[in-house]
Design a protein around this motif. Sequence first.
Motif, PDB file in Angstrom:
ATOM      1  N   GLY A 264      15.778   4.721  -5.716  1.00  0.00           N
ATOM      2  CA  GLY A 264      16.172   5.404  -6.948  1.00  0.00           C
ATOM      3  C   GLY A 264      16.539   6.850  -6.677  1.00  0.00           C
ATOM      4  O   GLY A 264      16.202   7.405  -5.629  1.00  0.00           O
ATOM      5  N   PRO A 265      17.218   7.503  -7.643  1.00  0.00           N
ATOM      6  CA  PRO A 265      17.793   8.833  -7.404  1.00  0.00           C
ATOM      7  C   PRO A 265      16.758   9.926  -7.126  1.00  0.00           C
ATOM      8  O   PRO A 265      17.001  10.814  -6.308  1.00  0.00           O
ATOM      9  CB  PRO A 265      18.573   9.132  -8.688  1.00  0.00           C
ATOM     10  CG  PRO A 265      18.122   8.132  -9.697  1.00  0.00           C
ATOM     11  CD  PRO A 265      17.583   6.959  -8.952  1.00  0.00           C
ATOM     12  N   GLU A 266      15.591   9.861  -7.789  1.00  0.00           N
ATOM     13  CA  GLU A 266      14.630  10.975  -7.616  1.00  0.00           C
ATOM     14  C   GLU A 266      14.054  10.985  -6.202  1.00  0.00           C
ATOM     15  O   GLU A 266      13.992  12.020  -5.539  1.00  0.00           O
ATOM     16  CB  GLU A 266      13.497  10.888  -8.649  1.00  0.00           C
ATOM     17  CG  GLU A 266      13.952  11.018 -10.097  1.00  0.00           C
ATOM     18  CD  GLU A 266      14.750  12.285 -10.357  1.00  0.00           C
ATOM     19  OE1 GLU A 266      14.631  13.254  -9.599  1.00  0.00           O
ATOM     20  OE2 GLU A 266      15.527  12.294 -11.332  1.00  0.00           O
ATOM     21  N   ALA A 267      13.587   9.808  -5.762  1.00  0.00           N
ATOM     22  CA  ALA A 267      13.003   9.741  -4.411  1.00  0.00           C
ATOM     23  C   ALA A 267      14.064  10.072  -3.363  1.00  0.00           C
ATOM     24  O   ALA A 267      13.780  10.752  -2.365  1.00  0.00           O
ATOM     25  CB  ALA A 267      12.405   8.365  -4.155  1.00  0.00           C
TER      26      ALA A 267
ATOM     27  N   ALA B 167      15.249  -9.803  -2.446  1.00  0.00           N
ATOM     28  CA  ALA B 167      14.023  -9.227  -1.866  1.00  0.00           C
ATOM     29  C   ALA B 167      13.549  -8.023  -2.686  1.00  0.00           C
ATOM     30  O   ALA B 167      12.345  -7.855  -2.937  1.00  0.00           O
ATOM     31  CB  ALA B 167      14.265  -8.824  -0.416  1.00  0.00           C
ATOM     32  N   LEU B 168      14.488  -7.188  -3.118  1.00  0.00           N
ATOM     33  CA  LEU B 168      14.094  -6.015  -3.915  1.00  0.00           C
ATOM     34  C   LEU B 168      13.471  -6.461  -5.234  1.00  0.00           C
ATOM     35  O   LEU B 168      12.463  -5.903  -5.675  1.00  0.00           O
ATOM     36  CB  LEU B 168      15.299  -5.095  -4.163  1.00  0.00           C
ATOM     37  CG  LEU B 168      15.921  -4.425  -2.925  1.00  0.00           C
ATOM     38  CD1 LEU B 168      17.028  -3.467  -3.336  1.00  0.00           C
ATOM     39  CD2 LEU B 168      14.883  -3.692  -2.094  1.00  0.00           C
ATOM     40  N   LYS B 169      14.057  -7.481  -5.843  1.00  0.00           N
ATOM     41  CA  LYS B 169      13.503  -7.990  -7.116  1.00  0.00           C
ATOM     42  C   LYS B 169      12.089  -8.534  -6.920  1.00  0.00           C
ATOM     43  O   LYS B 169      11.272  -8.507  -7.837  1.00  0.00           O
ATOM     44  CB  LYS B 169      14.386  -9.113  -7.666  1.00  0.00           C
ATOM     45  CG  LYS B 169      15.597  -8.612  -8.395  1.00  0.00           C
ATOM     46  CD  LYS B 169      16.107  -9.669  -9.386  1.00  0.00           C
ATOM     47  CE  LYS B 169      17.520  -9.348  -9.825  1.00  0.00           C
ATOM     48  NZ  LYS B 169      18.568 -10.040  -9.106  1.00  0.00           N
ATOM     49  N   LEU B 170      11.804  -9.029  -5.717  1.00  0.00           N
ATOM     50  CA  LEU B 170      10.480  -9.609  -5.445  1.00  0.00           C
ATOM     51  C   LEU B 170       9.464  -8.545  -4.994  1.00  0.00           C
ATOM     52  O   LEU B 170       8.372  -8.874  -4.532  1.00  0.00           O
ATOM     53  CB  LEU B 170      10.608 -10.698  -4.367  1.00  0.00           C
ATOM     54  CG  LEU B 170      11.426 -11.937  -4.781  1.00  0.00           C
ATOM     55  CD1 LEU B 170      11.656 -12.853  -3.579  1.00  0.00           C
ATOM     56  CD2 LEU B 170      10.709 -12.698  -5.895  1.00  0.00           C
ATOM     57  N   GLY B 171       9.857  -7.295  -5.088  1.00  0.00           N
ATOM     58  CA  GLY B 171       8.925  -6.218  -4.716  1.00  0.00           C
ATOM     59  C   GLY B 171       8.987  -5.884  -3.242  1.00  0.00           C
ATOM     60  O   GLY B 171       8.065  -5.269  -2.699  1.00  0.00           O
ATOM     61  N   GLY B 172      10.080  -6.279  -2.585  1.00  0.00           N
ATOM     62  CA  GLY B 172      10.193  -6.047  -1.140  1.00  0.00           C
ATOM     63  C   GLY B 172      11.107  -4.886  -0.805  1.00  0.00           C
ATOM     64  O   GLY B 172      11.437  -4.060  -1.659  1.00  0.00           O
TER      65      GLY B 172
ATOM     66  N   ASP C  61      17.343  -8.007   7.175  1.00  0.00           N
ATOM     67  CA  ASP C  61      16.018  -7.583   7.666  1.00  0.00           C
ATOM     68  C   ASP C  61      15.032  -7.379   6.515  1.00  0.00           C
ATOM     69  O   ASP C  61      14.232  -6.453   6.536  1.00  0.00           O
ATOM     70  CB  ASP C  61      16.227  -6.263   8.449  1.00  0.00           C
ATOM     71  CG  ASP C  61      14.957  -5.651   8.972  1.00  0.00           C
ATOM     72  OD1 ASP C  61      14.042  -6.422   9.336  1.00  0.00           O
ATOM     73  OD2 ASP C  61      14.869  -4.409   9.012  1.00  0.00           O
ATOM     74  N   VAL C  62      15.127  -8.228   5.488  1.00  0.00           N
ATOM     75  CA  VAL C  62      14.273  -7.954   4.330  1.00  0.00           C
ATOM     76  C   VAL C  62      12.806  -8.236   4.641  1.00  0.00           C
ATOM     77  O   VAL C  62      12.473  -8.995   5.548  1.00  0.00           O
ATOM     78  CB  VAL C  62      14.702  -8.779   3.090  1.00  0.00           C
ATOM     79  CG1 VAL C  62      16.097  -8.382   2.639  1.00  0.00           C
ATOM     80  CG2 VAL C  62      14.604 -10.269   3.363  1.00  0.00           C
ATOM     81  N   CYS C  63      11.935  -7.621   3.868  1.00  0.00           N
ATOM     82  CA  CYS C  63      10.491  -7.815   4.015  1.00  0.00           C
ATOM     83  C   CYS C  63       9.905  -7.835   2.601  1.00  0.00           C
ATOM     84  O   CYS C  63      10.249  -6.968   1.783  1.00  0.00           O
ATOM     85  CB  CYS C  63       9.914  -6.665   4.837  1.00  0.00           C
ATOM     86  SG  CYS C  63       8.196  -6.888   5.287  1.00  0.00           S
TER      87      CYS C  63
ATOM     88  N   GLU D 141      23.602   1.995   0.957  1.00  0.00           N
ATOM     89  CA  GLU D 141      23.625   1.734  -0.498  1.00  0.00           C
ATOM     90  C   GLU D 141      22.320   1.063  -0.946  1.00  0.00           C
ATOM     91  O   GLU D 141      21.866   1.266  -2.068  1.00  0.00           O
ATOM     92  CB  GLU D 141      24.836   0.881  -0.893  1.00  0.00           C
ATOM     93  CG  GLU D 141      24.785  -0.537  -0.370  1.00  0.00           C
ATOM     94  CD  GLU D 141      25.896  -1.402  -0.965  1.00  0.00           C
ATOM     95  OE1 GLU D 141      26.943  -1.476  -0.323  1.00  0.00           O
ATOM     96  OE2 GLU D 141      25.705  -1.992  -2.041  1.00  0.00           O
ATOM     97  N   PHE D 142      21.703   0.282  -0.046  1.00  0.00           N
ATOM     98  CA  PHE D 142      20.439  -0.366  -0.406  1.00  0.00           C
ATOM     99  C   PHE D 142      19.306   0.666  -0.490  1.00  0.00           C
ATOM    100  O   PHE D 142      18.365   0.504  -1.262  1.00  0.00           O
ATOM    101  CB  PHE D 142      20.062  -1.443   0.615  1.00  0.00           C
ATOM    102  CG  PHE D 142      21.073  -2.559   0.721  1.00  0.00           C
ATOM    103  CD1 PHE D 142      21.721  -3.041  -0.408  1.00  0.00           C
ATOM    104  CD2 PHE D 142      21.372  -3.123   1.948  1.00  0.00           C
ATOM    105  CE1 PHE D 142      22.648  -4.073  -0.320  1.00  0.00           C
ATOM    106  CE2 PHE D 142      22.298  -4.152   2.049  1.00  0.00           C
ATOM    107  CZ  PHE D 142      22.937  -4.624   0.922  1.00  0.00           C
ATOM    108  N   LEU D 143      19.407   1.715   0.337  1.00  0.00           N
ATOM    109  CA  LEU D 143      18.369   2.755   0.289  1.00  0.00           C
ATOM    110  C   LEU D 143      18.346   3.384  -1.110  1.00  0.00           C
ATOM    111  O   LEU D 143      17.286   3.590  -1.704  1.00  0.00           O
ATOM    112  CB  LEU D 143      18.646   3.830   1.347  1.00  0.00           C
ATOM    113  CG  LEU D 143      17.537   4.858   1.523  1.00  0.00           C
ATOM    114  CD1 LEU D 143      16.395   4.265   2.330  1.00  0.00           C
ATOM    115  CD2 LEU D 143      18.037   6.115   2.222  1.00  0.00           C
TER     116      LEU D 143
END
Length: 463
Positions: A435-438, A409-414, A344-346, A428-430
Motif C-alpha cells: 500500500g502507498p503509506e508503507a 496469494a495476496l488475497k490469502l494473506g500471503g 515465488d508466492v508464500c 508493481e506487486f510490492l
Amino acid sequence: MTAMPTAAESVIAAARALLGDRLATASALREQHSRGEDTTTPTLPDAVAFPTNTEEVAALVTLCAQHGVPVVPFGAGTSLEGHVNPVRGGLSIDLSRMNNVLDVSAEDLDCLIEPGVTRQQLNEYLRDQGMFFPVDPGSVCTIGGMCATRASGTNAVRYGTIKENVLSLEVVLADGRVINTGSRARKASNGYDLTRLMIGSEGTLGIITKIRLRLHGIPEATSAAVCQFETLKGAVDTVIQTLQVGVPVARMELVDEVQMAACISYSKLEGYAPTPCLFLEFHGTEAGVKEQAEMVQAIAADNGGKGFAWATDAETRNKLWKARHDAYWAAIALEPGKRGIATDVCVPISRLDEALLGAKQDILASGLTAPICGHVGDGNFHTVILVDDKDPAALERAWELDKAIVHRALKLGGTCSGEHGIGIGKREFLELEHGPEALAVMRSIKQTLDPKGILNPGKMFRN
Ligand SMILES: Cc1cc2nc3c(=O)[nH]c(=O)nc-3n(C[C@H](O)[C@H](O)[C@H](O)COP(=O)(O)OP(=O)(O)OC[C@H]3O[C@@H](n4cnc5c(N)ncnc54)[C@H](O)[C@@H]3O)c2cc1C
C-alpha cells in the motif's frame, strides 16, 4: 577541441588507476553483468569492477557518488527478477573476488566471511569441524547476494532463512562511509535494527562487505525420503497436517507431477514415478528421527501417500537433494531455448492448499508449461513458467499467469515473494502488497541513505 569526459568516463579512469586490470570494459564481461537469470532486456554497465577489499569498495562508491554514476552490486548474477540489470548504466561492482572465510568460532558457532563466499564453499570449509551453514538456495550464489535478496532454501522450515542466520554486517553506504550493523551477541535490543534493514535491500541501500553468520552443529542422525502421492491435494494436505501437529521436519519440499517428470529425466532419478511428491528430511537423534518419520508416514498414508523411498546413506541423500536443487534447470530443460519466469508466492500454511491448487488450475487454463515446486514447509512455492522471451505475446500470457498466482496469494494473506525479492519484475506487486503509506516509508529510507539515488537505481520502486 577535445570533449569533456562524461561522468562515467571520469569514474572509469579513476577506478582503473585504483584497480588496474581489475576494472574491465571488455564487452564480454559487460555482457556477463548485463542481467541475471531473468527475462529482462539486458543493459550493459559502462564498466565492471572487481574489488578485493572493503577499502576498494568504499573508494569506488565514493567516486561514483562524486560523479553521480550508478553503482550495481553483483554477486553471482543468479537472481531472478532483474536485480543486477544496470538499467541506467554505470559501474557493476562484482564482489565475487572477496571470497575469504576470515574467522570461524566453534565455541560460539559463528563465522565471519566476505560477501563473495558461496554456501557450497563455506560448507566445504566447515566440513571437518562438525558445523554447517543451512541456508541453501538451489543455485551457486554468493552469501552477499543471499543477504541482499533475503534468500532461503530447503532448510528454512527448521533453521530459518538468511535473516535468522546473520548476526551482523559490514556495509559501505552510498557516500562511501563504512558501518558495522551489530555485534556477535545472539540477541540484542540496541536501537534500530540496521542488520535487518540491509537484509533484503537488494543493493539499493548499501554494499555488504563482511558478514557474521550463525552456524549449526551437524545433527547426530539424518534421514531423507521421497513420498509419492496420487494427487497434488494429498501431498499438500500432508504438509499442512504435518506442520499443524508440530513435527519438526528439517526439509519438506513439494514437486508436482510435471516437475517430478522433469527431475527424473534431468537428474537420472531411478525408481520414481512422475507423480506429485514430497521430498522430506529429518534431523535429530536416532530415536527422534525415527519418531518424526513414523508420524509423517502415518499422515501421508491417510492422504494417499504411496510409501516412503528412504535414502539413509549420504550418497543417495546427496543425489536426491541435488536433484531437488536442480529442479529449476530440470524445468528449463523441458523446453530448450525458453527462459523461465519463476513465481515465488508464500502464504500462511493453512491457506497453502487454496494457493497451490488454485495456481495449478491457472496453469492448466493458460496452456503454458509451468512445473510447480516449493519450500512448502514455509508455505512458499514456485512455478517456473517456460516462455520464449523473444515472443511478446507469449511473454504477456506468462505475466498474466504470474499475476493471477500473486493476486490469489495476496488475497490469502500471503506475499508476492517468499525469497527471490522484488528487483524489476515484482515492483508493481510490492505496491499492491504494502500500500502507498508503507511504500512511502520505504522510499523515505532510500532517500535518506542514498539521496543521489546511485545505488542500484530502478529496482524495488518504479521510479
Ligand atoms: C537455479 C536457481 C535456483 C534458485 N533457488 C533459490 C532458492 O531456493 N532460494 C532463494 O532464495 N533463491 C533462489 N534463487 C535465486 C538466487 O539464487 C538468489 O536470489 C541469490 O540469493 C542471489 O545471489 P547472487 O550472488 O547470485 O546475487 P546477484 O544475483 O548477483 O544479486 C542479487 C541482488 O543482490 C545485490 N547484491 C549482490 N551482492 C551484494 C552485496 N555484497 N551487497 C549488497 N548487495 C548485493 C545485487 O545488487 C542484486 O540486487 C535461485 C536461482 C536460480 C537460478
